[in-house]
Design a protein around this motif. Sequence first.
Motif, short mmCIF file in Angstrom:
data_model
loop_
_atom_site.label_atom_id
_atom_site.label_comp_id
_atom_site.label_asym_id
_atom_site.label_seq_id
_atom_site.Cartn_x
_atom_site.Cartn_y
_atom_site.Cartn_z
N TRP A 1 0.79 -1.21 0.11
CA TRP A 1 0.02 0.12 0.00
C TRP A 1 0.86 1.11 0.18
CZ3 TRP A 1 -1.06 -4.39 2.90
CH2 TRP A 1 -2.19 -5.02 2.66
N PRO A 2 0.59 2.20 -0.60
CA PRO A 2 1.08 3.76 -0.73
C PRO A 2 1.34 4.15 0.80
CG PRO A 2 -1.03 3.90 -1.51
CD PRO A 2 -0.62 2.54 -1.55
N VAL A 3 2.33 4.69 1.11
CA VAL A 3 2.46 5.26 2.58
C VAL A 3 1.72 6.77 2.35
CG1 VAL A 3 4.15 6.31 3.95
CG2 VAL A 3 4.72 4.34 2.74
N ALA A 4 0.77 6.57 3.00
CA ALA A 4 -0.10 7.99 3.09
C ALA A 4 -0.62 8.27 4.43
CB ALA A 4 -1.46 7.59 2.41
N GLU A 5 -0.28 9.30 4.71
CA GLU A 5 -0.77 9.96 6.12
C GLU A 5 -1.28 11.44 6.18
OE1 GLU A 5 1.35 11.19 10.75
OE2 GLU A 5 2.04 9.61 9.23
N PRO A 6 -2.81 11.39 5.82
CA PRO A 6 -3.27 12.66 5.50
C PRO A 6 -3.01 13.67 6.55
CG PRO A 6 -4.88 10.90 5.14
CD PRO A 6 -3.79 10.33 5.92
N ASP A 7 -2.92 15.16 6.00
CA ASP A 7 -2.60 16.12 7.06
C ASP A 7 -4.09 16.24 7.90
OD1 ASP A 7 -2.34 18.89 8.14
OD2 ASP A 7 -0.50 18.95 6.90
N LEU A 8 -3.92 16.43 9.13
CA LEU A 8 -5.17 16.66 10.02
C LEU A 8 -5.51 17.97 9.62
CD1 LEU A 8 -6.85 15.71 12.28
CD2 LEU A 8 -5.37 16.79 13.96
N LEU A 9 -4.84 19.00 9.44
CA LEU A 9 -5.52 20.33 9.27
C LEU A 9 -6.12 20.35 7.92
CD1 LEU A 9 -2.37 22.71 10.23
CD2 LEU A 9 -4.36 22.13 11.53
N ILE A 10 -5.61 19.45 7.06
CA ILE A 10 -6.32 19.32 5.66
C ILE A 10 -7.77 18.89 5.87
CG2 ILE A 10 -6.51 18.36 3.29
CD1 ILE A 10 -3.19 18.72 3.23
N GLN A 11 -7.79 17.68 6.71
CA GLN A 11 -9.02 17.00 6.96
C GLN A 11 -9.81 18.02 7.66
OE1 GLN A 11 -8.31 13.66 9.19
NE2 GLN A 11 -7.43 12.45 7.48
N ILE A 12 -9.43 18.81 8.51
CA ILE A 12 -10.34 19.90 9.40
C ILE A 12 -10.79 20.80 8.34
CG2 ILE A 12 -10.36 21.73 11.05
CD1 ILE A 12 -8.41 19.94 12.65
N GLU A 13 -10.02 21.54 7.51
CA GLU A 13 -10.52 22.45 6.41
C GLU A 13 -11.43 21.73 5.54
OE1 GLU A 13 -8.55 25.41 3.25
OE2 GLU A 13 -7.23 23.80 4.31
#
Length: 217
Positions: A30-42
């Motif tokens: 699987w690709p290493v992916a860690e979504p940015d929390l601030l982007i999620q909140i926005e």
Amino acid sequence: MKRAAAIMLAAVIAAQPVAAKDLGVRGATWPVAEPDLLIQIEARLIEMQQSGKLARLEDEARTRARRQLEGPEPVPGIAPARERRTRMFEPAITVAQDIRTPDGILIAAAGTRVNPLERVGLTRDLIFVDGRREAEIAWALAHGRPAKIVLLAGRPLDLMRRHRRPFFFDTGGRLAARFGIEATPTLVERDGSRLRLTEIPIEDPGSLSGAGNRKED
């Protein structure tokens, strides 16, 4: 000699270029992916704004804040004064740690007993009342000397609009707890280096009228 030869052999091997070999893929990846929390909140805020939910939440927050200002929670454990009682209150405290000015000048060392009245005077009396009882409000407004009226219950903004003067509210009952106030009205006055607290019973004309009518029945 054998040890020296082994070291030389290791050095030669290390110096030789190593050919990379593709061993293929083994197992799922699987690709290493860690979504940015601030982007999620926005993104979530944008979604709420578009759906109108954000505006509703803001309106609800304003309504709750307005309701709290208009009708704060009464301080628990407070009753109308039944008899005139006076007691003295010692406001002095023991300093837990050094108190210094911003430039480092020592005001009070740790362990020193300090009386605030010796440094800052009480310029006005304090009157603690139940703002739901009109008789107490009328008595406080008729007080002869400058005073701050502090509500332990009632609607301060309504009273300010009606009487065109400030009314304060003891939010969370911190002052009542500090002074040990259990009845209203209580008048707090300076008496030298101490405070004099007087509970003053105020008759409610409505209650007296009702009692009179019941007696006649």
